[in-house]
Design an enzyme around this catalytic site. Structure first.
Site, mmCIF file in Angstrom:
data_model
loop_
_atom_site.group_PDB
_atom_site.id
_atom_site.type_symbol
_atom_site.label_atom_id
_atom_site.label_comp_id
_atom_site.label_asym_id
_atom_site.label_seq_id
_atom_site.Cartn_x
_atom_site.Cartn_y
_atom_site.Cartn_z
ATOM 1 N N LYS A 1 -14.696 30.964 7.387
ATOM 2 C CA LYS A 1 -13.605 31.728 7.949
ATOM 3 C C LYS A 1 -12.584 30.456 8.461
ATOM 4 O O LYS A 1 -11.171 30.729 8.205
ATOM 5 C CB LYS A 1 -14.030 32.381 9.019
ATOM 6 C CG LYS A 1 -12.674 33.340 9.770
ATOM 7 C CD LYS A 1 -13.230 34.074 10.894
ATOM 8 C CE LYS A 1 -13.891 35.182 10.587
ATOM 9 N NZ LYS A 1 -14.205 36.243 11.619
ATOM 10 N N GLU B 1 -21.893 22.577 8.358
ATOM 11 C CA GLU B 1 -22.593 22.498 7.336
ATOM 12 C C GLU B 1 -22.087 22.903 5.899
ATOM 13 O O GLU B 1 -22.097 22.275 4.959
ATOM 14 C CB GLU B 1 -23.718 23.455 7.416
ATOM 15 C CG GLU B 1 -24.847 23.364 8.628
ATOM 16 C CD GLU B 1 -24.231 23.836 9.961
ATOM 17 O OE1 GLU B 1 -25.167 23.814 10.814
ATOM 18 O OE2 GLU B 1 -23.079 24.353 9.821
#
Length: 556
Positions: free
Chosen positions: A219, A225
């Site tokens: 988002k 990660e």
């Protein structure tokens, strides 16, 4: 919507749960139920299995094998009323700010609202925006699936690699595995989430970058990660294709950060947006599900959304006594807080649902694994159970021993289908016979006298006794389809929300994941910078870091 929403004019004041008359009544009632066995409950009420069930959106729920009676249900429904569950449901569907710690709505139900519905958030009807993104996804999916979208060298896309973590991974991969029967088989789908390089290396091993499309799901486009894996995937792809400009034809993004995506090299036309009122673990039916739409096609994806919506409408309008998510949520509260069950097993008797328990782990435990109420006061009752599971019949040869004869009480949800998508002789009958037999065995067990009647040696009698009285739900649908999967996911979403309302916790934030992330970023630099200032952790962490440094350097 099928019913006029009831909106409280002022925020509701939440009385302490354990001080409620309804809660105290359940405590007193538990003393009665605790002395009753399911054998006796069924003997006293032979038609119990025909009464204690409910049905909606293609799913049939048998909850008769729970350690409850009609009075238990009456008291649990009274507890729901005393906690204002009806008003809280309406507030969620209306788009009120119910995620109070982050000051956001939790309006994932808008993702599956039909065109023409009207749901206003922040003064804007979000339904047209939702359908605009769905149309964008469908056009893109059709172009990739049909071969119109070509990679940088002119080759057709044959491999999809979804890069995300948490809800940006668990939802899509679960749904992809669940609906693989409906997928286009000349498109392979891989899912990368772990920052462990092995995840990406194995997912891309043997792939041709000219035929590979990466979907980066973040988002904010800052998730550590996901961005780490995306950058590594970018380097892998460019190394094969030999041109930075190739990124635009082999990477798309699901994000709200247009600048970050553009800097990565992804064309604005290949960015699919979503909204801050969509929580990660509730996002598989948003643009986060693009990999799924590519696999199963827009028609099946929309059928899944229709299943979601059908369960939404049921949750919103059905009386609580026949409301599947409400009943399952209240039973979870009963098992957790009154029967002191600390875990819940989810046991799908369908191989396609092999990732469903893992998906529910995040949905349940990230939502309700909270130790304070919405007001910030410490709870004095148990909240979320630990969710785990494995497909049947594999689990029967793994951990069912504990379910039947172990000391912990583990309520179980059994999930099955009356028709197989892959009929092979009588194997589906055998599969479902195991499901029904397990629920029966868990409920009724086998007494010492029944064991002796079989001629068992007396020394073995204690080992062969099954106490029974182990609660379970059984969920049955006709067959696994996109519609029934959507309805099943929505059922659990709303069950989790119901539990959160009873416990008065915020089911839509996840502050508990932040501390480890912050410490990891600080520690990462210390692992490689041996000239860094003196380590400032505890003695255990400092020792582990030093050992890691030494072995890392020796290996290098």
């Amino acid at each position: 919507m099928s019913r006029t929403l009831v909106r409280p004019s002022t925020p509701q004041t939440r009385a302490p749960l354990t001080g409620l008359r309804a809660w105290k009544a359940l405590i007193e009632h538990h003393d009665v139920i605790d002395g009753l066995h399911l054998r006796q409950l069924f003997a006293d009420d032979p038609g119990r299995g025909e009464r204690l069930n409910a049905e909606a959106a293609g799913w049939y729920l048998d909850y008769s094998k729970n350690r409850i009676n009609d009075e238990t249900l009456r008291l649990l429904l009274g507890l729901a009323d005393s906690r204002g569950l009806r008003e809280r449901i309406d507030a969620m569907f209306h788009g009120d700010v119910i995620n109070t710690t982050e000051q956001r709505a939790a309006l994932h139900t808008a993702l599956r609202a039909p065109a023409g519905a009207r749901i206003v958030q922040g003064g804007v009807d979000v339904v047209p925006e939702v359908h605009a993104v769905l149309d964008q996804m469908a056009a893109f999916a059709d172009s990739v699936r049909g071969g119109a979208w070509l990679g940088y060298t002119g080759k057709r896309i044959r491999h999809i690699v979804n890069i995300g973590i948490g809800g940006s991974d668990l939802g899509p991969v679960m749904a992809y595995e669940a609906l693989k029967y409906y997928s286009q088989r000349d498109l392979s789908c891989q899912f990368v989430s772990n920052v462990d390089a092995t995840d990406l290396v194995e997912a891309t091993r043997g792939l041709d970058a000219a035929e590979t499309l990466f979907i980066v799901c973040s988002k904010t486009f800052t998730t550590l990660e996901t961005l780490t894996n995306a950058k590594a995937a970018r380097a892998w792809s460019v190394a094969q294709l030999g041109d930075e400009r190739s990124v635009a034809k082999h990477f798309v993004a699901i994000s709200t950060n247009a600048d970050g995506v553009a800097q990565f090299g992804i064309a604005p036309a290949n960015v699919f947006g979503f909204w801050d009122w969509v929580g990660g673990r509730y996002s598989m039916d948003s643009a986060i599900g693009l990999s799924l739409m590519l696999a199963i096609g827009p028609v099946h994806f929309r059928a899944m959304l229709e299943g979601f919506h059908a369960m939404d409408e049921h949750f919103l309008s059905a009386p609580f006594g026949q409301n599947l998510p409400v009943l399952m949520g209240l039973l979870a509260v009963w098992n957790t807080d009154f029967l002191q069950a600390q875990t819940q097993a989810v046991l799908p008797y369908d191989q396609y649902l092999k990732r469903f328990p893992a998906y529910l782990q995040q949905l349940t435990m990230e939502s309700n694994g909270k130790h304070v109420t919405q007001a910030g006061t410490r709870v004095d009752y148990a909240t979320s159970p630990i969710v785990w599971g494995e497909p049947g019949t594999n689990g029967q040869h793994s951990f069912y021993q504990l379910l039947h004869q172990g000391t912990p009480l583990v309520p179980c949800d059994f999930i099955g289908f009356c028709q197989s998508l892959n009929p092979l002789d009588s194997q589906h009958d055998l599969l479902m016979a195991n499901l029904f037999a397990q629920t029966e065995a868990l409920a009724f067990g086998k007494t010492a006298d029944e064991v002796r009647a079989e001629g068992t040696d007396e020394a073995l009698v204690p080992h062969c006794v099954f106490e029974g009285n182990r609660p379970s739900n059984t969920l049955l649908a006709e067959r696994l389809t996109p519609h029934t999967l959507g309805a099943l996911v929505a059922l659990y979403e709303h069950s989790v929300f119901t539990q959160g309302v009873i416990w008065n916790i915020d089911s839509f934030d996840q502050w508990g994941v932040e501390l480890g992330k912050v410490l990891a970023q600080r520690t990462a630099a210390e692992l490689t910078d041996t000239a860094a200032p003196k380590l400032g952790h505890d003695s255990s962490t400092n020792t582990l870091i030093r050992r890691y440094r030494r072995l890392r350097e020796e290996s290098a």
